[in-house]
Design an enzyme around this catalytic site. Sequence first.
Site, PDB file in Angstrom:
ATOM      1  N   LYS A  72       0.812  -1.211   0.000  1.00 51.49           N
ATOM      2  CA  LYS A  72       0.000   0.000   0.000  1.00 51.49           C
ATOM      3  C   LYS A  72       0.848   1.266   0.000  1.00 51.49           C
ATOM      4  CE  LYS A  72      -4.371  -1.835   1.646  1.00 51.49           C
ATOM      5  NZ  LYS A  72      -5.428  -1.796   2.674  1.00 51.49           N
TER       6      LYS A  72
ATOM      7  N   ARG B  35      -3.462 -10.088   5.140  1.00 49.03           N
ATOM      8  CA  ARG B  35      -3.896 -10.120   3.744  1.00 49.03           C
ATOM      9  C   ARG B  35      -2.726  -9.644   2.886  1.00 49.03           C
ATOM     10  NH1 ARG B  35      -6.368  -6.718  -0.083  1.00 49.03           N
ATOM     11  NH2 ARG B  35      -8.041  -7.700  -1.302  1.00 49.03           N
TER      12      ARG B  35
END
Length: 267
Positions: free
Chosen positions: A213, A247
């Site tokens: 991210k 995740r």
Amino acid sequence: MGVINVTPDSFSDGGDFSKNTTNPYEVDISKVLHRVESYVKDGVSIVDIGGESTRPGATSVAVDIELHRTIPVIQAVKKNLDIPLSIDTSSPIVMAEAISAGVDIINDVRALSAPGAIDVALKSNVAVCLMHMKGEPRTMQKTPQYSNVVSEVTEFLRERIAACKRVGDIENRLLVDPGFGFGKTVSHNYQLLKSLSSFQDLGLPLLVGISRKSMIGAVVNRPAKERIYGTIAATTLAISNGASVIRTHDVAATMDAIRVHCTYRNV
């Protein structure tokens, strides 16, 4: 939890599973199966399948398109591999169809806030991950503000847990996710990571999605697919602070980090 985004526009793996047709985008199920097989070989516990990008700036996708992308993939994976599946969706219609196709978890960035979503979850026996997001994907990264990001995210999750409990006995199937990158600045994200252990007060397993991210990219100054080392560093911090599920797009590297951490912790 290994990520499979069958979308043309997800921030990291968008288009990875395309049939190489430009209009319309079509999923190549053989590519998906190959990736899931590699995930299983590398030790994945869950595979998360999504048909709508929720990256910053993403626009919504019609339900029929989301179904067309995800349901055949779920059916193919269930037919060929023995691995629990998660559906990354906020649509009650997609949730219901995915449950019928055999998924084990609903992973909802809107925390079952869509009308009818809680009812779908309640009528099933699947697990549900409630995630915090401030705003909507299209606009969520436009100057997000908090008085105290940790307390506000915690209170939101507490309220969504209570909303689920009001309609039925579902608490024992819930997980929570603070929503890294979903309406948070880089500073907000690292405040959440540093205070992650406080979310254990909610009494539920904690899912963390930090893979590749922008909170990593802002620090290491690398494009999404080159952020593996920074991601592993953040992942180790997340595990140390109470994360139960990670995740990730990079299952092999993440499993190595998990194994080393668990060995260290259990000595």
